[in-house]
Design a protein around this motif. Sequence first.
Motif, PDB file in Angstrom:
ATOM      1  N   ALA A  98       1.062  -1.401  -0.066  1.00 32.09           N
ATOM      2  CA  ALA A  98      -0.038  -0.183  -0.214  1.00 32.09           C
ATOM      3  C   ALA A  98       1.099   1.180   0.243  1.00 32.09           C
ATOM      4  O   ALA A  98       0.933   2.525  -0.254  1.00 32.09           O
ATOM      5  CB  ALA A  98      -0.804  -0.085   1.569  1.00 32.09           C
ATOM      6  N   PHE A 120      -9.932   0.601  -7.622  1.00 32.42           N
ATOM      7  CA  PHE A 120      -9.775   0.272  -5.837  1.00 32.42           C
ATOM      8  C   PHE A 120     -10.883  -0.271  -4.621  1.00 32.42           C
ATOM      9  O   PHE A 120     -11.251  -1.473  -4.209  1.00 32.42           O
ATOM     10  CB  PHE A 120      -8.810   0.934  -5.003  1.00 32.42           C
ATOM     11  CG  PHE A 120      -7.128   0.115  -5.610  1.00 32.42           C
ATOM     12  CD1 PHE A 120      -6.406  -0.923  -5.337  1.00 32.42           C
ATOM     13  CD2 PHE A 120      -6.397   1.082  -5.868  1.00 32.42           C
ATOM     14  CE1 PHE A 120      -5.433  -0.912  -5.697  1.00 32.42           C
ATOM     15  CE2 PHE A 120      -4.913   0.491  -6.140  1.00 32.42           C
ATOM     16  CZ  PHE A 120      -4.701  -0.198  -6.336  1.00 32.42           C
ATOM     17  N   LEU A 121     -11.227   1.442  -5.306  1.00 35.50           N
ATOM     18  CA  LEU A 121     -12.929   1.063  -5.009  1.00 35.50           C
ATOM     19  C   LEU A 121     -14.292  -0.234  -4.387  1.00 35.50           C
ATOM     20  O   LEU A 121     -14.759  -0.479  -4.163  1.00 35.50           O
ATOM     21  CB  LEU A 121     -13.412   2.319  -5.000  1.00 35.50           C
ATOM     22  CG  LEU A 121     -14.618   2.824  -3.178  1.00 35.50           C
ATOM     23  CD1 LEU A 121     -14.260   2.762  -2.151  1.00 35.50           C
ATOM     24  CD2 LEU A 121     -15.616   4.214  -4.196  1.00 35.50           C
ATOM     25  N   THR A 123     -13.431  -3.157  -6.070  1.00 38.07           N
ATOM     26  CA  THR A 123     -13.435  -4.052  -5.396  1.00 38.07           C
ATOM     27  C   THR A 123     -13.877  -4.109  -3.735  1.00 38.07           C
ATOM     28  O   THR A 123     -14.220  -5.342  -3.801  1.00 38.07           O
ATOM     29  CB  THR A 123     -11.590  -4.322  -5.174  1.00 38.07           C
ATOM     30  OG1 THR A 123     -11.425  -3.583  -4.258  1.00 38.07           O
ATOM     31  CG2 THR A 123     -10.812  -4.227  -6.740  1.00 38.07           C
ATOM     32  N   LYS A 124     -14.703  -3.023  -3.104  1.00 40.70           N
ATOM     33  CA  LYS A 124     -15.594  -3.480  -1.810  1.00 40.70           C
ATOM     34  C   LYS A 124     -16.607  -3.064  -2.951  1.00 40.70           C
ATOM     35  O   LYS A 124     -16.855  -3.558  -1.350  1.00 40.70           O
ATOM     36  CB  LYS A 124     -14.342  -2.582  -0.966  1.00 40.70           C
ATOM     37  CG  LYS A 124     -13.394  -2.358  -0.895  1.00 40.70           C
ATOM     38  CD  LYS A 124     -13.172  -3.313  -0.726  1.00 40.70           C
ATOM     39  CE  LYS A 124     -13.547  -3.970   0.667  1.00 40.70           C
ATOM     40  NZ  LYS A 124     -12.627  -5.071   1.320  1.00 40.70           N
ATOM     41  N   SER A 157      -5.633  -9.240   0.014  1.00 39.64           N
ATOM     42  CA  SER A 157      -5.944  -9.027  -1.167  1.00 39.64           C
ATOM     43  C   SER A 157      -7.680  -7.726  -0.244  1.00 39.64           C
ATOM     44  O   SER A 157      -8.262  -7.254  -0.608  1.00 39.64           O
ATOM     45  CB  SER A 157      -6.659  -9.778  -2.033  1.00 39.64           C
ATOM     46  OG  SER A 157      -7.380 -10.827  -0.692  1.00 39.64           O
ATOM     47  N   PRO A 161      -7.356  -2.831  -0.825  1.00 45.11           N
ATOM     48  CA  PRO A 161      -8.222  -1.600  -1.421  1.00 45.11           C
ATOM     49  C   PRO A 161      -7.729   0.016   0.236  1.00 45.11           C
ATOM     50  O   PRO A 161      -8.339   0.954  -0.694  1.00 45.11           O
ATOM     51  CB  PRO A 161      -8.998  -1.719  -1.925  1.00 45.11           C
ATOM     52  CG  PRO A 161      -9.159  -3.548  -1.872  1.00 45.11           C
ATOM     53  CD  PRO A 161      -7.635  -4.178  -0.696  1.00 45.11           C
ATOM     54  N   TRP A 165      -6.198   3.472   0.010  1.00 44.63           N
ATOM     55  CA  TRP A 165      -6.942   5.194   0.496  1.00 44.63           C
ATOM     56  C   TRP A 165      -6.462   5.911   1.126  1.00 44.63           C
ATOM     57  O   TRP A 165      -6.121   6.908   1.073  1.00 44.63           O
ATOM     58  CB  TRP A 165      -8.231   4.527   0.573  1.00 44.63           C
ATOM     59  CG  TRP A 165      -8.906   4.254  -1.282  1.00 44.63           C
ATOM     60  CD1 TRP A 165      -9.434   3.781  -2.232  1.00 44.63           C
ATOM     61  CD2 TRP A 165      -9.702   5.673  -2.288  1.00 44.63           C
ATOM     62  NE1 TRP A 165     -10.273   3.843  -3.293  1.00 44.63           N
ATOM     63  CE2 TRP A 165     -10.802   5.465  -3.088  1.00 44.63           C
ATOM     64  CE3 TRP A 165     -10.221   7.075  -1.358  1.00 44.63           C
ATOM     65  CZ2 TRP A 165     -11.088   5.982  -3.485  1.00 44.63           C
ATOM     66  CZ3 TRP A 165     -11.220   7.279  -2.033  1.00 44.63           C
ATOM     67  CH2 TRP A 165     -11.461   7.394  -3.506  1.00 44.63           C
TER      68      TRP A 165
END
Length: 284
Positions: A98, A120-121, A123-124, A157, A161, A165
């Motif tokens: 990160a 990245f966002l 993926t959540k 993993s 993300p 951030w």
Amino acid sequence: MTTAAMTTPASARRNSALLGLAAWLCGVLFFLPFAWMVLTSLHSESAAATNPPSLGAGLTLQGYREFFGAGTGVSPWPPLINSLTASVASTLLVLLLAVPAAYALSIRPVRKWTDVMFFFLSTKMLPAVAGLLPIYLIAQNAGLLDNIWLLIILYTSMNLPIAVWMMRSFLAEVPKEILEAASIDGAGLATVLVRIVAPVAMPGIAATALISFIFSWNELLFARVLTGVVAGTAPVFLTGFVTSQGLFLAKVCAAAVCISVPVLVAGFAAQDKLVQGLSLGAVK
């Protein structure tokens, strides 16, 4: 004008007192469930099962003795060690990945970095249970079921993300003049990250590490489905106290208190860094 000037400090003190009282009330409300759990863990099963619960019942450590294997012979240490191993290893991997990624997205921004952040966002946005079956099949074919390394990879993993951030907002506060001076002196990327960026952004790194550790320690869904006897974690071990014979409330609360201790210790140890890191950049 004089009256207004004289009443302003009093009004400010009154507002500060009200805000302080509200903060204490919120703190007490958040602490009450944990305090109730601790109190229930110190009761016998018969006293814990009363409705309404009895506050004046006698105290006992029987629930803690049973958690540590007294009378059952089941040791909690292997699951606790598995949780500690998966949480610490995945947190270290998250930081190693990160920090350079956030550096590239904040201090040395790459092209279309906003698209990268949205990826990245995104993926959540997928519920964890939606990916459970594909992950199970992949782990089964790869021979990684009931393997602690599978949990380390998954937790890394899952937390990466959020860590990117968070670290991007922290690294955006690093003074550019320091980095330019280091670049003029001929410092390489590794030197800049280790000797300049890391010390300046240490509160943010500590906050990110603590949140990643907490998320990994508390994760239950994947650990429950993908592990068994060898790599079972503490939350999975905790669910084993809910049996077909009934819910042994005192024993469950004692187990929950013991499993919560590492997270509480880590939170108190890094409390100042966590507050400083989470508030970094909030006030300009």
